[in-house]
Design a protein around this motif. Structure first.
Motif: not given
Length: 702
Positions: A16-21, A132-135, A213-221, A283-289
């Motif tokens: 769904q919307d994760l496709l945009y980035p 990796s980023f996200g969760d 992208r790390q997602r706790n509910g993803s298939i790979m997770a 994708e703002p979730e990707i950042h050096p901090y």
């Protein structure tokens, strides 16, 4: 369509919307490549995508891409969907892409340049970093195959799903479907192994990043948490092929398992920081901090132990293909192990079968072990794999069967090793005939009541659709099994084992009658009850000595336990009853809380020694009142001790003629039921029934 250099094959499902980035990131790397006259097409493969995702894809503005095609398919398989995209693509090179990740701007250009620099070589190009980023937050640095080595490849996946390869190569080495079943997973790991087997080198393009992208509910997770799944078997694991691959590659260039600290070089690099900044704009979730507390690791930090252990196994069993594989915890001197070894030895001699024994649990080096029969190959996986990797023993067991016992029949007995194997890989045995050796369930006493602990019953119940046949050393428990779990009706067999002939004749003695107790000094064999019996004999002024032989296997036991019993003489360990100096004045005293048909009783019957024993398990199928001093069991120890003492008195007071009658009757029954001369025929009959059952099963399955 012509002139396309690179085809990005984007697999889509329900992002769904994760496709945009993701789409914006792919456009960014496409446009960067265009600056260097590299043309790229976007091939979107939507496999059972939901309506929201499909609508987004259909309405998206793809301006900037050199070409775009959207394929809507229904295969429910990542591997097959990737293959579909590769087949319809027109680019010279393929880049698989996932619909919720991003890539660095230089991704296509740098991987393409690596291919151009290796024109005459068979290569696959990988990114240098997974960020990796996200969760979750980590950075992994990848090294080329010459630094990683094949041992790591055998043990786990040191690479990722994102690479660039020639389309013609991926048509020759396509992805495989790992979507069905519970045994296999990891399409990307599988294709990388098969590419290596096909002669490809895995190289890394410097300063390139996949933002994962790390997602706790993803298939790979969820797959990541399921460590029980394996990469599918392939030519890479075939014994001779694996050894050949190792010979072909220079082991000198492989880095040892090492932690390389690259955090500073990654976070302080101006060039990499700029790539991260460009990704942050998308994708703002990707950042050096977010990297402050992130893990930094490499693919040379992976252990080589699994692959090294597999190499040892390949050398031991090189060129062999087994007809029968047996699973045991270890080869300690126990009745169950002896029963299985008798079966194996006879199968090899009488049936010309090739047998492999796989051991999967640790046994203390001080414990005595059975001698290995001639012609039997043994893999002690706990010895071959180091302690840190012992958790992977079940996986190694399956890998061995896949490559050295493809069509083998598999035999098991209840133990923690087999429990773990079945819990992880039961589905693997669906296509193989699985035979179970069933001796006895475990029991315990609480408040003068005997309880079955239920563990083996649970195992037999859980895997009733996987276990094809059950073989037991006595009939009573099979009758009970068929009553409790009717699915086993018609699938059981009583196979009485034999006892090796004992050449030592009984020594003549003019002394008083004695009692000999010989068994494992474990709780099951009830040394505590023996202690109580000796105390009661003393209390009743019955002056007979009890000579105790044995050592613990499963439990702890101190010989000082009998120090307060002057009528008990502890003599240490023994190796079969033939190693004990029995006289014509001795009786064999046997205690046990639960049992099948104990091997020591068979030995005593063969040696024509009078026996005093409790009637647990299959004992009554060997000994009756007329052929021994049979103690009726009781959960009340006081009552049980009294019954034992009564039988001891009966033995001590019996005439020589009475004792000889019992011994003769027992020996006759033993010869009819347990003689080695008829055992081979009975094993052959078991195999014949297994073949018959297999033929029926094959006929039913078409």
């Amino acid at each position: 369509m012509s002139g396309i250099d690179v085809s990005l094959v984007l697999n889509v499902h329900r992002e769904q919307d994760l496709l945009y980035p993701t789409l914006r990131s792919l456009l960014d790397t496409v446009q960067h490549a265009q600056l260097h006259e590299i043309k790229s097409e976007l091939v979107i493969v939507a496999d059972y995508a939901d309506e929201r995702t499909l609508t987004l894809l259909k309405n998206y503005d793809y301006t900037g891409f050199d070409a775009v095609r959207l394929e809507n398919i229904e295969v429910r398989s990542l591997g097959l969907a990737r293959n579909y995209g590769i087949e319809v693509a027109v680019g010279e090179y393929i880049v698989p892409a996932d619909a919720d990740d991003l890539v660095s701007r230089n991704f296509i250009y740098e991987l393409y340049q690596l291919h151009q620099a290796s024109q005459n070589k068979k290569i696959v190009a990988f990114p240098e970093y997974y960020h990796s980023f996200g969760d979750g937050s980590y950075v992994c640095k990848f090294y080329s195959l010459d630094r990683v080595g094949l041992y790591r490849m055998a043990g786990e996946h040191p690479y990722v799903s994102r690479f660039m390869a020639r389309r013609t190569d991926l048509l020759n080495v396509p992805y495989r479907d790992c979507s069905s079943g519970t045994v296999y997973a990891y399409e990307d790991y599988d294709i990388n192994l098969r590419l290596i087997c096909a002669g490809f080198d895995l190289l890394v393009a410097p300063d390139t990043i996949v933002f994962y992208r790390q997602r706790n509910g993803s298939i790979m997770a969820s797959l990541g948490r399921d460590q029980k799944r394996m990469v599918p078997n392939s030519a890479f694991f075939e014994g001779n092929e694996f050894l050949k691959l190792l010979e072909q590659r220079d082991q000198e260039t492989v880095l040892p398992q090492i932690h390389i600290d690259f955090k500073k070089s990654y976070t302080k690099s101006f060039y990499l920081r700029e790539l991260i900044h460009q990704a942050n704009l998308i994708e703002p979730e990707i950042h050096p901090y977010s990297l402050r507390d992130a893990q930094f690791f490499t693919n040379v930090g992976i252990s080589q132990a699994f692959g090294q252990a597999y190499e040892k196994i390949c050398k031991v069993v090189q060129g062999k293909h087994y007809t029968d594989v047996f699973f045991l915890p270890f080869l300690s001197k126990g009745g169950g192990e002896k029963y299985v070894l008798n079966f194996i030895e006879t199968a090899i001699k009488e049936g010309n079968r090739s047998c492999l024994l796989i051991l999967g649990q640790q046994l203390c080096h001080s414990k005595e072990r059975y001698q290995i029969p001639d012609g039997l190959d043994v893999l002690d996986l706990y010895e071959i794999l180091d302690a840190h990797d012992a958790v992977r023993i079940p996986e190694m067991s399956i890998r061995v069967i896949e490559n050295f016992a493809v069509n083998a029949r598999v035999f098991m007995k209840f133990c923690p090793f087999c429990e773990v194997v079945m819990k992880a890989y039961a589905e693997f045995f669906k296509s193989r005939q699985l035979v179970y050796f069933y001796f006895c369930s475990s029991y315990y006493i609480m408040d003068n009541v005997i309880y079955e602990d239920g563990a083996e019953y649970r195992f037999l119940s859980d895997y009733r659709n996987y276990i094809d046949y059950v073989v037991s050393d006595h009939g009573l428990n099979l009758k009970q099994l068929e009553y409790r779990i009717p699915a086993y009706q018609g699938r059981t067999e009583t196979l009485y084992t034999y006892s090796q002939p004992v050449s030592h004749p009984l020594q003549h003695s003019d002394g008083p009658r004695r009692l000999i107790w010989a068994s494992r000094l474990d709780a099951q064999k009830r040394p505590d009850l023996l202690h109580k019996i000796s105390v009661e004999l003393l209390a009743e002024n019955i002056a007979t000595k009890i000579y105790v032989y044995g050592s613990p296997v499963l439990d702890q036991f101190e010989p000082e336990y009998f120090d307060d019993c002057p009528n008990v003489v502890y003599k240490g360990g023994f190796s079969g009853l033939g190693s004990i100096p029995f006289t014509n004045k001795d009786a064999f005293l046997y205690t046990s809380l639960f049992d099948g048909l104990p091997n020591v009783l068979l030995e005593a019957a063969q040696m024509q020694i009078p026996i005093i024993t409790v009637d647990v398990g299959g004992v009554p199928e060997l000994i009756q009142e007329k052929s021994g001093f049979l103690v009726h069991g009781s959960a009340d120890d006081a009552e049980l001790v009294a019954r034992y003492v009564a039988k001891v008195k009966e033995f001590l007071n019996a005439s020589e003629a009475e004792i000889q009658n019992k011994v003769h009757c027992l020996h006759q029954h033993f010869e009819q039921q347990h003689a080695q001369s008829i055992y081979g025929l009975r094993v052959a009959a078991v195999y014949a029934r297994l073949e018959e059952q297999l033929a029926k099963g094959n006929a039913l399955n078409g």
